[in-house]
Design an enzyme around this catalytic site. Sequence first.
Site, PDB file in Angstrom:
ATOM      1  N   GLY A  86       0.922  -1.146   0.030  1.00 29.78           N
ATOM      2  CA  GLY A  86      -0.051   0.019   0.121  1.00 29.78           C
ATOM      3  C   GLY A  86       0.704   1.160  -0.038  1.00 29.78           C
ATOM      4  CD  GLU A  87       0.465   4.701   4.509  1.00 25.97           C
ATOM      5  OE1 GLU A  87       0.944   5.836   4.492  1.00 25.97           O
ATOM      6  OE2 GLU A  87       0.022   4.286   5.675  1.00 25.97           O
ATOM      7  N   GLY A  89       4.645   1.069  -0.615  1.00 26.03           N
ATOM      8  CA  GLY A  89       5.389   0.589  -1.735  1.00 26.03           C
ATOM      9  C   GLY A  89       5.308  -0.945  -1.781  1.00 26.03           C
ATOM     10  CG  ASP A 117      -8.488  -5.383  -8.338  1.00 26.88           C
ATOM     11  OD1 ASP A 117      -7.870  -6.549  -8.418  1.00 26.88           O
ATOM     12  OD2 ASP A 117      -9.449  -5.053  -7.906  1.00 26.88           O
TER      13      ASP A 117
END
Lengths: 183, 183
Positions: A86-87, A89, A117
């Site tokens: 996610g945030e 990497g 996705d």
Amino acid sequence: MFLANIDPDLQMEVLRQIRKPKLVACDTMNFWIEGKRTSLLKLLGMVDLIILNEGEARQLTSQPNLIKAARMIRELGPSRVVIKKGEHGALLFGDGSVFVAPAYPMETIVDPTGAGDTFAGGFMGHLAKERKTDWTTMRRAVIYGSVMASFNVEDFSLDRMRRLTARQIGARYREFVAFSHFA
Amino acid sequence: MFLANIDPDLQMEVLRQIRKPKLVACDTMNFWIEGKRTSLLKLLGMVDLIILNEGEARQLTSQPNLIKAARMIRELGPSRVVIKKGEHGALLFGDGSVFVAPAYPMETIVDPTGAGDTFAGGFMGHLAKERKTDWTTMRRAVIYGSVMASFNVEDFSLDRMRRLTARQIGARYREFVAFSHFA
């Protein structure tokens, strides 16, 4: 070929219908890891690459350390493993090497739905465009996946993607290079 | 000059004793952010750079987004802000730009105690060695900070640092480049 996140039995059924795919990648989720483990493990023996998030990697392997988890997943079949954070990497594992990618720094996130996705779409899209699956191309594909996901979270649904241009994608990729290179 | 994590009143007292420092950096922690906020804000007006972790950045600014939090911290004084994210890397902010660094991928972590201080030591040490404080040098300093922290967590106390050689540091820096470059 990308087997998106559906029942692993169906993923295998889809795979059976494609003749000589150059590269087979798959996604999965907690629901199948828990409820369809046997089928999922069978599928993993048939794919070259899996894209999953850190929670799924830990759930699949019961291993909290992602480097160790990735090694265990590679032993189940896929020679390459992408773990999305996610945030924070993403990580790409393969051939005794690892690629660690930060995320594109985002100040405003409207809706994270679909980021995973979109990452997979950007990743596979780059490989398809380049018609290559070597390590260097795959590293760049991770960055293109991150770039595409960073756009997707800027608006609801696919609204940002509908307005997106190739020029904007290229500009953000170059920004990514500028924000992350140091040597 | 690095003002390590002590009471901000004492940090100012230490600062007063140094004549014309080329660069003043400081660290802080939740305890001072909560209990000595006025002194801390005064100190921030006197430093060029602050190194803090993501929790501290959010606590100091009441802003969950780190990009926005860093901007708020820069408005309090320091022109450059380093936000450490532990196993997820670090961010460096300054001059309308940002540097996003992943962490060195670690398979075995014996003890994370002191990782933040070791990061700060490696970061400041690189600036001192290069005798430069420009943006490029500072980006590399973030990587050297990460490299040093990655060694420190490999053993208890300072045991790994005692055995560490310049050759090992250089080798891990080059590994860091190999693991993270993509363009």
